[in-house]
Design a protein around this motif. Structure first.
Motif, PDB file in Angstrom:
ATOM      1  N   LYS A 116      61.794  76.185  78.075  1.00  0.00           N
ATOM      2  CA  LYS A 116      61.753  74.919  78.813  1.00  0.00           C
ATOM      3  C   LYS A 116      61.106  75.078  80.189  1.00  0.00           C
ATOM      4  O   LYS A 116      60.712  74.097  80.798  1.00  0.00           O
ATOM      5  N   LEU A 117      61.026  76.307  80.676  1.00  0.00           N
ATOM      6  CA  LEU A 117      60.471  76.533  82.012  1.00  0.00           C
ATOM      7  C   LEU A 117      59.124  77.252  81.964  1.00  0.00           C
ATOM      8  O   LEU A 117      58.699  77.855  82.943  1.00  0.00           O
ATOM      9  N   GLN A 118      58.443  77.162  80.824  1.00  0.00           N
ATOM     10  CA  GLN A 118      57.128  77.808  80.701  1.00  0.00           C
ATOM     11  C   GLN A 118      56.090  77.209  81.645  1.00  0.00           C
ATOM     12  O   GLN A 118      55.062  77.816  81.918  1.00  0.00           O
ATOM     13  N   TRP A 119      56.356  76.027  82.135  1.00  0.00           N
ATOM     14  CA  TRP A 119      55.394  75.340  83.006  1.00  0.00           C
ATOM     15  C   TRP A 119      55.394  75.921  84.422  1.00  0.00           C
ATOM     16  O   TRP A 119      54.554  75.550  85.245  1.00  0.00           O
ATOM     17  N   ILE A 120      56.344  76.807  84.710  1.00  0.00           N
ATOM     18  CA  ILE A 120      56.387  77.427  86.042  1.00  0.00           C
ATOM     19  C   ILE A 120      56.429  78.946  85.850  1.00  0.00           C
ATOM     20  O   ILE A 120      57.114  79.454  84.978  1.00  0.00           O
ATOM     21  N   ASN A 121      55.658  79.663  86.666  1.00  0.00           N
ATOM     22  CA  ASN A 121      55.585  81.125  86.548  1.00  0.00           C
ATOM     23  C   ASN A 121      56.816  81.730  87.227  1.00  0.00           C
ATOM     24  O   ASN A 121      56.801  82.003  88.419  1.00  0.00           O
ATOM     25  N   CYS A 122      57.892  81.895  86.443  1.00  0.00           N
ATOM     26  CA  CYS A 122      59.143  82.380  87.036  1.00  0.00           C
ATOM     27  C   CYS A 122      59.852  83.326  86.087  1.00  0.00           C
ATOM     28  O   CYS A 122      59.549  83.383  84.895  1.00  0.00           O
ATOM     29  N   ARG A 123      60.805  84.038  86.645  1.00  0.00           N
ATOM     30  CA  ARG A 123      61.652  84.939  85.864  1.00  0.00           C
ATOM     31  C   ARG A 123      63.001  84.247  85.663  1.00  0.00           C
ATOM     32  O   ARG A 123      63.690  83.935  86.630  1.00  0.00           O
ATOM     33  N   VAL A 124      63.342  83.995  84.408  1.00  0.00           N
ATOM     34  CA  VAL A 124      64.572  83.262  84.089  1.00  0.00           C
ATOM     35  C   VAL A 124      65.651  84.249  83.659  1.00  0.00           C
ATOM     36  O   VAL A 124      65.389  85.164  82.872  1.00  0.00           O
ATOM     37  N   SER A 125      66.870  84.078  84.175  1.00  0.00           N
ATOM     38  CA  SER A 125      67.959  84.940  83.714  1.00  0.00           C
ATOM     39  C   SER A 125      69.280  84.186  83.701  1.00  0.00           C
ATOM     40  O   SER A 125      69.510  83.291  84.506  1.00  0.00           O
ATOM     41  N   VAL A 126      70.104  84.560  82.729  1.00  0.00           N
ATOM     42  CA  VAL A 126      71.486  84.073  82.651  1.00  0.00           C
ATOM     43  C   VAL A 126      72.360  85.295  82.867  1.00  0.00           C
ATOM     44  O   VAL A 126      72.256  86.281  82.131  1.00  0.00           O
ATOM     45  N   VAL A 127      73.185  85.242  83.913  1.00  0.00           N
ATOM     46  CA  VAL A 127      73.978  86.411  84.303  1.00  0.00           C
ATOM     47  C   VAL A 127      75.424  86.001  84.561  1.00  0.00           C
ATOM     48  O   VAL A 127      75.742  84.814  84.631  1.00  0.00           O
TER      49      VAL A 127
END
Length: 200
Positions: free
Chosen positions: A175-186
């Motif tokens: 869902k966040l492919q439109w922004i160059n970011c590192r996604v994490s659930v912690v």
């Protein structure tokens, strides 16, 4: 990390001393301007320094796991089938909610930037707006993080909490492919202490 402490959902987060951190929905810009947008929402914290920006959403479900189980199944798969005592109408699973809150937070910062120095309430967002400047935000050496901090005992017989967190993270990534970011659930066992620490 001393004294840069923010609280959310009964948890205390200590951020590195060099970071500038806000509770986004406590800002004057959010309350007086962005909140006028129907269904406006934003992440809990935005943390920034010269090398990184982090959008952080906190969900402390300890003691209320039963009512939150539907929220940990990606794409609202279990919203209408899992027993809960909360009204789920108009609410989404955590992967959708955090992706939307991230998008709206970025949009709000762009909106705040459009005022330049003409509104006093924009000054509390200055460091975050500066990070969105063309040269900084597009620089690969400047890290962009989207973090869901999920506390609660969600492991079961068929799926461990680690598997649940990985599945939410994968869905958020899409869902966040439109922004160059590192996604994490912690959670409190797996977060990166360079970004923040949980303190008692």
């Amino acid at each position: 990390m001393e004294n840069n402490i923010k609280e959310e959902s009964g948890l205390k987060f200590q951020f590195p001393k060099k970071d500038t951190v806000i509770k986004f929905d406590d800002t004057k810009f959010y309350r007086d301007y962005f909140n006028k947008l129907p269904e406006a929402k934003g992440v809990d914290f935005i943390s920034v320094d010269k090398d990184k920006i982090a959008f952080i959403e906190v969900k402390n479900c300890i003691g209320d796991e039963g009512n939150c189980r539907w929220r940990i199944a990606p794409n609202n798969q279990k919203r209408n089938t899992t027993h809960t005592s909360v009204n789920v109408e108009g609410r989404d699973s955590l992967d959708i909610e955090v992706a939307q809150k991230t998008a709206m937070t970025v949009a709000a910062l762009v909106g705040a930037k459009s005022f330049g120095n003409t509104k006093e309430c924009v000054s509390e967002l200055r460091e975050y707006i500066q990070f969105l400047a063309k040269d900084t935000f597009s620089d690969d050496s400047k890290k962009k993080y989207v973090i869901l901090f999920l506390e609660g005992d969600f492991g079961g017989k068929t799926r461990s909490k680690k598997m649940i967190m990985k599945s939410l993270q994968d869905s958020m990534n899409k869902k966040l492919q439109w922004i160059n970011c590192r996604v994490s659930v912690v959670d409190s066992d797996t977060y990166d202490p360079r970004l923040f620490q949980i303190v008692s």
